[in-house]
Design an enzyme around this catalytic site. Structure first.
Site, PDB file in Angstrom:
ATOM      1  N   ARG A  81       8.447 -13.216 -43.938  1.00  0.00           N
ATOM      2  CA  ARG A  81       7.517 -12.857 -45.007  1.00  0.00           C
ATOM      3  C   ARG A  81       8.205 -12.047 -46.095  1.00  0.00           C
ATOM      4  O   ARG A  81       7.927 -12.217 -47.290  1.00  0.00           O
ATOM      5  CB  ARG A  81       6.315 -12.102 -44.439  1.00  0.00           C
ATOM      6  CG  ARG A  81       5.222 -11.836 -45.463  1.00  0.00           C
ATOM      7  CD  ARG A  81       3.947 -11.350 -44.828  1.00  0.00           C
ATOM      8  NE  ARG A  81       4.105 -10.042 -44.193  1.00  0.00           N
ATOM      9  CZ  ARG A  81       3.126  -9.393 -43.571  1.00  0.00           C
ATOM     10  NH1 ARG A  81       1.928  -9.946 -43.478  1.00  0.00           N
ATOM     11  NH2 ARG A  81       3.348  -8.218 -43.029  1.00  0.00           N
ATOM     12  N   LYS A 129       3.780  -9.242 -50.079  1.00  0.00           N
ATOM     13  CA  LYS A 129       3.543  -7.832 -49.758  1.00  0.00           C
ATOM     14  C   LYS A 129       4.320  -6.926 -50.717  1.00  0.00           C
ATOM     15  O   LYS A 129       5.164  -6.115 -50.316  1.00  0.00           O
ATOM     16  CB  LYS A 129       3.921  -7.561 -48.301  1.00  0.00           C
ATOM     17  CG  LYS A 129       3.181  -6.393 -47.680  1.00  0.00           C
ATOM     18  CD  LYS A 129       3.377  -6.372 -46.173  1.00  0.00           C
ATOM     19  CE  LYS A 129       2.713  -5.167 -45.531  1.00  0.00           C
ATOM     20  NZ  LYS A 129       1.241  -5.208 -45.631  1.00  0.00           N
TER      21      LYS A 129
END
Length: 419
Positions: free
Chosen positions: A163, A265
């Site tokens: 991620r 993120k």
């Protein structure tokens, strides 16, 4: 990716990691090849990987590895295996630990050898990319101490690495390879192992950061980047613990927009929710549930966690389409629920469906699974359950946390054991 089992004794407090920047410990990847002579006070521990290069998730090769050389010191003092703090009341807040991990990288993507340094402040230019243009990403993950008091478990660290790499591509940043990321996490956890709470008392929260720390004045990617990991022991994220939380639906402020960065993120996503969250908390709510910014009727996510609803034993959650963070706990709950025989739908979920649901719950690294006790939307309050988990959320919560804590067999191959 090969999963290595590492003994915390190799990083015991009797083998000091030099605390100063000048003598910082150089890190290399761990493997089963170990050269250790504990009987010799002047010996060093060398953990060598058989390869000097690794393949990134995008197919590229990184020449930088994280090799560890830990020097023995006869002047070290014994430190308790577990820190002496009130583990029953740690809450969710920063508690400074012993070491942090630091690794530098130029824009060309070649990382230097990482090193463990004493936890503390860092020096950065006022014109750093992260300060001026928000070029920064972070991850959140946890380590748990098993019932035997010795073994420590990580949960799906390669998912966090992936991620971060995806987010770095969106933010024009180089990122560590999956192997570099995972090995750095292992080293940081073992160096701070006395801060991993006793079994059942909480977890060690792990915060990897990727920041544009090079100086830049005009709008452009920073010329230098820092990958840093620090850790802190934590308890429950919400003050309610595992008791149900109370959410308010926000229709004026929005967390993300199509084509933006809501699906990665990046640090700016979280600053953007503080205003609505502060207003909600001042009114007694636990947090805010955001809607899509186009139609203002489809659920997106809570400030820092994903949302699920249950109706007639069918679990539904908003699909990932660029404005919602692909949570690793979300992904894990979906997989766990399906192994338990539940039907899970990833699709557009409306506010009306939310208000008619049998159960509602949130998922995230910090909260794991948190039952929702009430939703307030346009002045209308709808309650769920009887002050605790609903039957579906309780079942998936129990299965997931038992796996994370090593209380059940890991048939999913999700945990990494540091023994």
């Amino acid at each position: 990716m090969e999963r290595a089992t590492i003994s915390p004794s190799l990083l015991s407090q009797n083998y000091l990691l030099f605390p100063s920047r000048a003598f910082a410990t150089r890190l290399h990847s761990f493997s089963a090849t170990r050269n250790l002579s504990p009987s010799s006070p002047s010996s060093s521990i060398k953990l060598q990987h058989s390869s000097s290069s690794s393949v990134s998730s995008n197919g590229g090769t990184s020449l930088a590895r994280c090799n560890a050389v830990l020097s023995n010191s006869s002047s070290s003092t014994d430190v308790s295996e577990v820190a002496d703090i009130d583990w029953d009341n740690i809450g969710f807040g920063l508690k400074p630990t012993d070491y942090m991990y630091v690794m530098k990288c130029n824009l060309d993507g070649e990382f230097s050898n990482g090193e463990l340094q004493r936890f503390g402040n860092i020096e950065v230019s006022p014109s750093a990319g992260v300060l001026n243009y928000g070029q920064g990403l972070f991850e959140g993950m946890k380590a748990y101490r098993k019932q035997d008091g010795k073994n420590i478990l990580l949960f799906r660290p390669e998912e966090n690495a992936t991620r971060m790499r995806n987010g770095a591509e969106r933010m024009c940043m180089p990122a560590p390879t999956i192997d570099q990321f995972v090995e750095a996490v292992k080293a940081t956890v073992l160096a701070n192992k006395r801060w991993v709470p006793p079994a059942g008392k909480g977890s060690l929260y792990i915060r990897p950061l990727l920041m544009g720390t090079g100086a830049v004045l005009g709008l452009a990617p920073a010329p230098e980047y820092t990958f840093l990991i620090y850790v802190s022991p934590v308890g429950n994220y919400f003050k309610e613990g595992v008791s149900p939380i109370n959410l308010i639906v926000e229709s004026e402020f929005h967390r993300a927009t199509p084509g933006g960065t809501g699906g990665v993120k990046t640090i700016g996503n979280y600053a953007a929710v503080l205003k609505a969250q502060s207003i909600a908390k001042s009114k007694g709510y636990s947090d805010v549930l955001y809607l899509d910014c186009v139609y203002k009727r489809y659920l997106e996510e809570v400030s820092s966690c994903n949302i699920f609803i249950v109706k007639d034993n069918v679990i539904s959650t908003p699909e990932i389409k660029g404005t919602i963070l692909p949570g690793i706990t979300r992904k894990s709950i979906i997989d766990v629920a399906r192994t338990q025989g539940f039907k899970v739908e990833e699709r557009n979920v409306t506010v009306d469906e939310l208000l008619e649901a049998d159960e509602v719950f949130c998922t995230g690294t910090a909260v794991v699974v948190s039952p929702v006790g009430s939703i307030t939307h346009k002045g209308k309050r709808v309650s769920y359950g009887e002050g605790s988990f609903g039957p579906v959320s309780k079942q998936v919560y129990t299965v997931l946390t038992s796996l994370q804590m090593g209380l059940s067999e890991d048939n999913m191959n999700w945990t990494v054991n540091l023994s």
